[in-house]
Design a protein around this motif. Sequence first.
Motif, PDB file in Angstrom:
ATOM      1  N   THR A  55       4.028 -40.102  -2.694  1.00  0.00           N
ATOM      2  CA  THR A  55       5.084 -39.753  -1.745  1.00  0.00           C
ATOM      3  C   THR A  55       5.931 -40.997  -1.549  1.00  0.00           C
ATOM      4  N   ASP A  57       9.282 -42.645   0.688  1.00  0.00           N
ATOM      5  CA  ASP A  57      10.260 -42.562   1.769  1.00  0.00           C
ATOM      6  C   ASP A  57      11.072 -43.848   1.769  1.00  0.00           C
ATOM      7  N   ASN A  64      15.248 -42.442   7.950  1.00  0.00           N
ATOM      8  CA  ASN A  64      14.781 -41.979   6.655  1.00  0.00           C
ATOM      9  C   ASN A  64      15.960 -41.374   5.886  1.00  0.00           C
ATOM     10  N   THR A  67      13.491 -38.884   0.641  1.00  0.00           N
ATOM     11  CA  THR A  67      12.069 -38.557   0.603  1.00  0.00           C
ATOM     12  C   THR A  67      11.733 -37.828  -0.680  1.00  0.00           C
ATOM     13  N   LYS A  69       8.230 -35.894  -2.062  1.00  0.00           N
ATOM     14  CA  LYS A  69       6.920 -35.454  -1.587  1.00  0.00           C
ATOM     15  C   LYS A  69       6.021 -35.041  -2.745  1.00  0.00           C
TER      16      LYS A  69
END
Length: 122
Positions: A55, A57, A64, A67, A69
């Motif tokens: 992951t 970020d 943020n 991102t 995931k």
Amino acid sequence: MICFLENTFQLKLHKNDKDEYAIIVTDEGIFSEADLEKQPSTYVKFILNEYDELTIDWFVDNVNRFTVKSLQVHQMVLINDEDECSIQFVIERWQSRMFKIEWKPSLHIEFGLYYEVCDDCD
């Protein structure tokens, strides 16, 4: 991959409550999140688990901005020379693509093609 990061960067990574390892990348280098006394305002945080899931970020001024995931990582490639310091994460299901986190010359993230380079090729 966890052992590689610990040995290469002389880090002691700590599992969080989800059995994941959080790593912080800044312009100054790469750090274990647990060892940072003060969180920087601009940084990349990547998390690996024991199944090589990634992951990412990217925080800019504590917001943020990007991102990614739960990607399965096939291979991790370190580039550490006088012009560039970065880690490339080759994606398991799409091995011609990679995410790169670079901190030298400047902190940024890149998604692109992954080319394997052999010693005999030039």
